[in-house]
Design a protein around this motif. Structure first.
Motif, short mmCIF file in Angstrom:
data_model
loop_
_atom_site.label_atom_id
_atom_site.label_comp_id
_atom_site.label_asym_id
_atom_site.label_seq_id
_atom_site.Cartn_x
_atom_site.Cartn_y
_atom_site.Cartn_z
N ILE A 154 0.83 -1.21 0.00
CA ILE A 154 0.00 0.00 0.00
C ILE A 154 0.86 1.26 0.00
CG2 ILE A 154 -1.69 1.34 1.34
CD1 ILE A 154 -2.80 -1.39 2.31
N ILE A 155 1.92 1.25 0.78
CA ILE A 155 2.76 2.45 0.87
C ILE A 155 3.88 2.47 -0.16
CG2 ILE A 155 2.27 2.74 3.33
CD1 ILE A 155 5.17 1.78 3.88
N SER A 156 4.14 1.34 -0.80
CA SER A 156 5.27 1.25 -1.73
C SER A 156 5.27 2.34 -2.81
CB SER A 156 5.31 -0.13 -2.37
OG SER A 156 6.33 -0.22 -3.33
N PRO A 157 4.15 2.60 -3.49
CA PRO A 157 4.19 3.64 -4.54
C PRO A 157 4.55 5.02 -4.00
CG PRO A 157 2.18 2.32 -4.69
CD PRO A 157 2.83 1.96 -3.41
N PHE A 158 4.10 5.32 -2.77
CA PHE A 158 4.39 6.62 -2.19
C PHE A 158 5.86 6.70 -1.77
CE2 PHE A 158 -0.11 5.71 -1.27
CZ PHE A 158 -0.68 6.75 -1.99
N LEU A 159 6.40 5.62 -1.22
CA LEU A 159 7.81 5.59 -0.86
C LEU A 159 8.69 5.82 -2.09
CD1 LEU A 159 8.02 2.50 1.55
CD2 LEU A 159 7.73 4.90 2.16
N LYS A 160 8.35 5.16 -3.17
CA LYS A 160 9.17 5.27 -4.38
C LYS A 160 9.05 6.64 -5.03
CE LYS A 160 9.20 0.29 -5.06
NZ LYS A 160 8.70 -0.88 -5.81
N GLU A 161 7.87 7.24 -4.98
CA GLU A 161 7.72 8.61 -5.50
C GLU A 161 8.57 9.59 -4.72
OE1 GLU A 161 4.34 12.16 -5.82
OE2 GLU A 161 3.76 10.15 -5.11
N LEU A 162 8.50 9.51 -3.39
CA LEU A 162 9.28 10.41 -2.53
C LEU A 162 10.77 10.18 -2.72
CD1 LEU A 162 7.01 9.96 0.59
CD2 LEU A 162 7.37 12.14 -0.60
N CYS A 163 11.16 8.93 -2.85
CA CYS A 163 12.57 8.59 -3.07
C CYS A 163 13.06 9.15 -4.40
CB CYS A 163 12.76 7.08 -3.02
SG CYS A 163 14.46 6.54 -3.28
N ARG A 164 12.21 9.10 -5.43
CA ARG A 164 12.61 9.61 -6.74
C ARG A 164 12.88 11.11 -6.69
NH1 ARG A 164 15.34 7.36 -9.57
NH2 ARG A 164 16.51 9.27 -9.54
N TYR A 165 12.02 11.85 -5.98
CA TYR A 165 12.26 13.28 -5.80
C TYR A 165 13.62 13.50 -5.13
CZ TYR A 165 7.33 14.47 -6.77
OH TYR A 165 6.10 14.65 -7.36
N TYR A 166 13.84 12.74 -4.05
CA TYR A 166 15.07 12.92 -3.29
C TYR A 166 16.31 12.62 -4.14
CZ TYR A 166 18.62 12.48 0.30
OH TYR A 166 19.76 12.66 1.03
N CYS A 167 16.29 11.51 -4.85
CA CYS A 167 17.45 11.10 -5.64
C CYS A 167 17.71 12.07 -6.78
CB CYS A 167 17.26 9.68 -6.17
SG CYS A 167 17.23 8.42 -4.87
N ASP A 168 16.65 12.53 -7.44
CA ASP A 168 16.82 13.51 -8.52
C ASP A 168 17.50 14.77 -8.00
OD1 ASP A 168 15.69 11.82 -10.39
OD2 ASP A 168 13.74 12.81 -10.40
N LEU A 169 17.05 15.23 -6.84
CA LEU A 169 17.67 16.42 -6.25
C LEU A 169 19.16 16.20 -6.02
CD1 LEU A 169 17.62 19.20 -4.80
CD2 LEU A 169 17.10 17.94 -2.69
N GLN A 170 19.51 15.08 -5.42
CA GLN A 170 20.91 14.81 -5.09
C GLN A 170 21.78 14.75 -6.35
OE1 GLN A 170 22.16 14.74 -1.92
NE2 GLN A 170 20.08 15.37 -1.42
N ILE A 171 21.23 14.21 -7.41
CA ILE A 171 21.98 14.13 -8.67
C ILE A 171 22.21 15.53 -9.23
CG2 ILE A 171 21.90 13.35 -11.07
CD1 ILE A 171 20.18 10.94 -9.95
N HIS A 172 21.15 16.34 -9.29
CA HIS A 172 21.25 17.65 -9.92
C HIS A 172 22.09 18.64 -9.11
CE1 HIS A 172 18.57 16.34 -12.96
NE2 HIS A 172 17.46 16.40 -12.24
N LYS A 173 22.00 18.60 -7.80
CA LYS A 173 22.63 19.67 -7.01
C LYS A 173 24.12 19.43 -6.75
CE LYS A 173 22.15 18.51 -2.11
NZ LYS A 173 21.75 19.04 -0.81
N HIS A 174 24.64 18.25 -7.11
CA HIS A 174 26.04 17.96 -6.81
C HIS A 174 26.96 17.97 -8.03
CE1 HIS A 174 24.47 16.20 -2.90
NE2 HIS A 174 25.40 17.05 -2.53
N VAL A 175 26.42 18.28 -9.19
CA VAL A 175 27.27 18.34 -10.38
C VAL A 175 28.13 19.60 -10.34
CG1 VAL A 175 25.67 16.97 -11.77
CG2 VAL A 175 25.44 19.46 -11.72
N LYS A 176 28.84 19.89 -11.42
CA LYS A 176 29.67 21.08 -11.49
C LYS A 176 28.85 22.32 -11.15
CE LYS A 176 32.52 19.18 -15.21
NZ LYS A 176 32.92 19.32 -16.65
#
Length: 364
Positions: A154-176
């Protein structure tokens, strides 16, 4: 035990129930980090635990929602937050500026939320690779807690959505440095339809917290959520409680980030008054979003606790401009914010004055 509904009850629960188990768990992971063969990975793993213990302490307060499975909730929260802090160090303070590397590393956060998911080679795009199984064990710990949960699907789709936001942020904000802002703005435009009332830097802040994940897991360890209940919890914490959390984190780091030339979302406000007004907006929205949710008073205390925890930090009192805004925010937060603020100031002073007496609350 009942979920705390007053500031005093919450602080008592944190000191007596939450902190001892958090530090027991962190001591275990620190011992594992010391065994990492690669020097750079070992240094970053130990640094993330030593300097970011309060992330686990703060996140683990949500374990108080997990009923009889309280210890398992803390085990998940500490392991998942340790992954987050470790990877943040590897992206922010280590040897790579490669977005492919950051994406591969953060696959660990996705896999940690998927019991039974095959483990991947998370270090495949970097020279430093041999961590002696440290990151894999953290992932497997999270998976093991979720695997025993009733109603995970039941919570899996929400966990993965929130995780995707988090991971995308980490990728974008740490580049050059010259690429960060452009990437973050483009990413926001892809999501702006859902959040027209925000600026790109505010949306980025909302994505950078793990609190909604912890809240969903804690509740589900007590009893299975309904789809509607899971949706309500997710929308209560994301975006505004999470945004408040991360904006406060960046707020107290302004001087440090300015000196280091680091990205800070608070730098993008036009002036101090706009910054203050947006903080008030996030506080008000965070309060409004918990209306009608189960344990509503507890979640309001979380909002006020965030204010007190961050604004009582010494970094919020070293510089006059930050200190003045902090005082205004605490006043607008009301009596509960003042309580948590004073408690935080006292706790930090007592740690300095009586370090041996407070040893049980530190990770050695």
């Amino acid at each position: 035990m009942p979920v705390p509904m007053t500031p005093l009850h919450l602080m008592h629960s944190m000191y007596k129930r939450v902190f001892p188990i958090v530090h027991e768990q962190l001591c275990y992971w620190k011992a594992k980090a010391k065994e990492i063969p690669n020097e750079e990975l070992r240094r970053q793993a130990l640094s993330s635990i030593t300097h970011k213990t309060f992330h686990c302490e703060g996140g683990a307060v949500l374990a108080l929602l997990s009923g009889k499975n309280f210890t398992e909730a803390i085990r998940f929260i500490v392991a998942y937050q340790t992954i987050s802090d470790y990877l943040d160090n590897l992206c922010d303070r280590s040897t790579s500026l490669d977005p492919a590397d950051f994406a591969a590393l953060h696959e660990a956060m996705e896999d940690a939320l998927s019991p039974g998911a095959p483990l991947r080679h998370y270090y495949r795009y970097r020279l430093d690779q041999n961590d002696g199984g440290y990151l894999v064990e953290l992932v497997k710990t999270c998976q093991s807690v979720l695997a025993e949960m009733m109603g995970y699907e039941i919570i899996s789709p929400f966990l993965k959505e929130l995780c995707r936001y988090y991971c995308d942020l980490q990728i974008h904000k740490h580049v050059k440095k010259e690429e960060r802002e452009e990437r973050l703005i483009k990413w926001f435009k892809e999501n702006q339809r859902d959040w027209p009332q925000m600026e790109w830097y505010e949306f980025s802040a909302c994505a950078g917290s793990t609190l909604a994940i912890f809240c969903l897991v804690a509740y589900s360890l007590d009893e299975p959520l309904t789809p509607k209940g899971a949706q309500q919890i997710k929308e209560s914490y994301f975006p505004y409680i999470q945004g408040l959390h991360i904006l406060l984190d960046y707020f107290i780091d302004q001087q440090e980030d300015q000196e280091g030339g680091d990205l800070n979302f608070c730098f993008y406000y036009q002036n101090e008054e706009q910054l203050f007004q947006r903080f008030i907006y996030f506080i008000e929205q965070a309060d409004e979003r918990v209306n009608g949710i189960k344990h509503e008073k507890f979640h309001r205390l979380i909002n006020r606790g965030l204010l007190g925890m961050y604004l009582s930090d010494s970094k919020a009192n070293e510089y006059k401009d930050i200190q003045e805004i902090s005082k205004k925010i605490i006043r607008r937060g009301g009596a509960a914010s003042r309580f948590f603020y004073l408690n935080g100031r006292t706790y930090r002073r007592m740690q300095q004055w009586f370090p041996h007496w407070f040893g049980k609350y530190r990770v050695h």
